[in-house]
Scaffold this motif. Structure first.
Motif, mmCIF file in Angstrom:
data_model
loop_
_atom_site.group_PDB
_atom_site.id
_atom_site.type_symbol
_atom_site.label_atom_id
_atom_site.label_comp_id
_atom_site.label_asym_id
_atom_site.label_seq_id
_atom_site.Cartn_x
_atom_site.Cartn_y
_atom_site.Cartn_z
ATOM 1 N N GLU A 78 0.954 -1.202 0.030
ATOM 2 C CA GLU A 78 0.156 0.029 0.127
ATOM 3 C C GLU A 78 0.758 1.322 -0.129
ATOM 4 N N GLY A 79 0.452 2.239 -1.004
ATOM 5 C CA GLY A 79 1.438 3.431 -1.073
ATOM 6 C C GLY A 79 0.859 4.483 -0.044
ATOM 7 N N LEU A 80 -0.393 4.190 0.175
ATOM 8 C CA LEU A 80 -1.138 5.403 1.273
ATOM 9 C C LEU A 80 -1.407 4.319 2.572
ATOM 10 N N PRO A 81 -0.591 4.191 3.414
ATOM 11 C CA PRO A 81 -0.948 3.279 4.460
ATOM 12 C C PRO A 81 -1.540 4.177 5.775
ATOM 13 N N SER A 82 -1.332 5.254 5.938
ATOM 14 C CA SER A 82 -1.612 6.129 6.789
ATOM 15 C C SER A 82 -2.452 7.602 6.519
ATOM 16 N N PRO A 83 -3.032 8.312 7.471
ATOM 17 C CA PRO A 83 -3.300 9.449 6.969
ATOM 18 C C PRO A 83 -1.982 10.532 6.893
ATOM 19 N N GLY A 84 -1.032 9.859 7.427
ATOM 20 C CA GLY A 84 0.351 10.997 7.333
ATOM 21 C C GLY A 84 0.780 10.691 5.786
ATOM 22 N N ALA A 85 0.743 9.322 5.177
ATOM 23 C CA ALA A 85 0.943 9.344 3.742
ATOM 24 C C ALA A 85 0.245 9.968 3.029
ATOM 25 N N LEU A 86 -1.166 10.067 3.275
ATOM 26 C CA LEU A 86 -2.003 10.793 2.598
ATOM 27 C C LEU A 86 -1.780 12.247 2.515
ATOM 28 N N ALA A 87 -1.368 12.846 3.631
ATOM 29 C CA ALA A 87 -1.003 14.293 3.531
ATOM 30 C C ALA A 87 0.303 14.512 2.812
ATOM 31 N N LEU A 143 -8.889 8.599 4.685
ATOM 32 C CA LEU A 143 -8.000 7.737 3.992
ATOM 33 C C LEU A 143 -8.831 6.556 3.447
ATOM 34 N N ARG A 144 -9.752 6.179 4.175
ATOM 35 C CA ARG A 144 -10.502 4.876 3.411
ATOM 36 C C ARG A 144 -11.373 5.541 2.172
ATOM 37 N N GLU A 145 -11.890 6.583 2.404
ATOM 38 C CA GLU A 145 -12.662 7.327 1.376
ATOM 39 C C GLU A 145 -11.885 7.530 0.142
ATOM 40 N N VAL A 146 -10.396 7.965 0.299
ATOM 41 C CA VAL A 146 -9.573 8.108 -0.695
ATOM 42 C C VAL A 146 -8.977 6.713 -1.385
ATOM 43 N N HIS A 147 -9.252 5.750 -0.578
ATOM 44 C CA HIS A 147 -8.851 4.634 -1.333
ATOM 45 C C HIS A 147 -10.059 3.820 -2.206
ATOM 46 N N LEU A 148 -11.231 4.246 -1.732
ATOM 47 C CA LEU A 148 -12.399 4.207 -2.441
ATOM 48 C C LEU A 148 -12.419 4.928 -3.668
ATOM 49 N N LEU A 149 -11.888 6.120 -3.618
ATOM 50 C CA LEU A 149 -11.685 7.064 -4.717
ATOM 51 C C LEU A 149 -10.718 6.667 -5.792
ATOM 52 N N ARG A 150 -9.572 5.913 -5.080
ATOM 53 C CA ARG A 150 -8.774 5.432 -6.172
ATOM 54 C C ARG A 150 -9.153 4.572 -6.936
ATOM 55 N N ARG A 151 -10.031 3.417 -6.449
ATOM 56 C CA ARG A 151 -10.769 2.557 -7.246
ATOM 57 C C ARG A 151 -11.466 3.030 -8.562
#
Length: 190
Positions: free
Chosen positions: A31-40, A60-68
């Motif tokens: 996972e390239g975005l494993p945490s809120p910090g990584a997303l920031a 972060l969960r919502e962004v993972h869904l957005l990625r799909r």
């Protein structure tokens, strides 16, 4: 947040880079975005200053869904499908376009986001506007799958020449180039 329509390459790049953070694309790297910090860090690395609060686990969960969803838009078979998908993303937090003067006094189209929109909705609007601009300016042919063997990445080629072949040139491109170089060395040694 105000999204400049003429700045579509930045939004399309965010779309491509977001998809490239997926474990599906990264393989063993995970996972390239494993945490809120990584997303920031991802947002900051793209110069995105959203109106939404800093990322938390829910964002972060919502962004993972957005990625799909973003991957689905890039993988569409037709221009019409890409436009329809990008319009859904753009409408998530985007409002009606406005015409405003930029710092030089020239009129520019911009899309504001709704006050209080969640982070994933604002990011969806940035990506949607970027993908719409890419379809309009460059065509659906610039929505591509990575050419690296075994890679499942997809991207939008916003390069001037339009010859980009890899979702992450520094990873996939290097891997292919190293393999080709080693094959040439083996061939020369025979």
């Amino acid at each position: 947040m105000i999204i400049p329509i003429a700045g579509y390459p930045a939004g399309a790049t965010v779309a491509s880079d977001l998809v490239a953070t997926s474990p599906t694309v990264r393989g063993a790297a995970g996972e390239g975005l494993p945490s809120p910090g990584a997303l920031a860090e991802f947002l900051a690395g793209h110069g995105l200053v959203l109106d939404a609060p800093p990322p938390d686990a829910a964002a972060l969960r919502e962004v993972h869904l957005l990625r799909r969803e973003t991957r689905g838009v890039i993988e569409t078979e037709t221009e019409e499908q890409a436009v329809a998908g990008a319009m859904v993303l753009a409408g998530r937090a985007g409002r009606s376009p406005v015409l405003r003067r930029d710092d030089d006094g020239a009129w520019q189209w911009r899309v504001p986001t709704a006050p209080g929109a969640p982070l994933a909705a604002e990011l969806a609007a940035v990506i949607g506007i970027g993908l719409l601009g890419a379809v309009r300016a460059l065509g659906h042919g610039r929505f591509r799958a990575c050419a690296a063997p075994g890679c499942r990445g997809v991207f939008v080629d916003v390069s001037r020449a339009g010859r980009r072949a890899y979702c992450t040139p520094d990873r996939c491109g290097n891997r292919v180039n190293v393999a080709l170089h080693r094959a040439r060395l083996r061939g020369a040694a025979r």
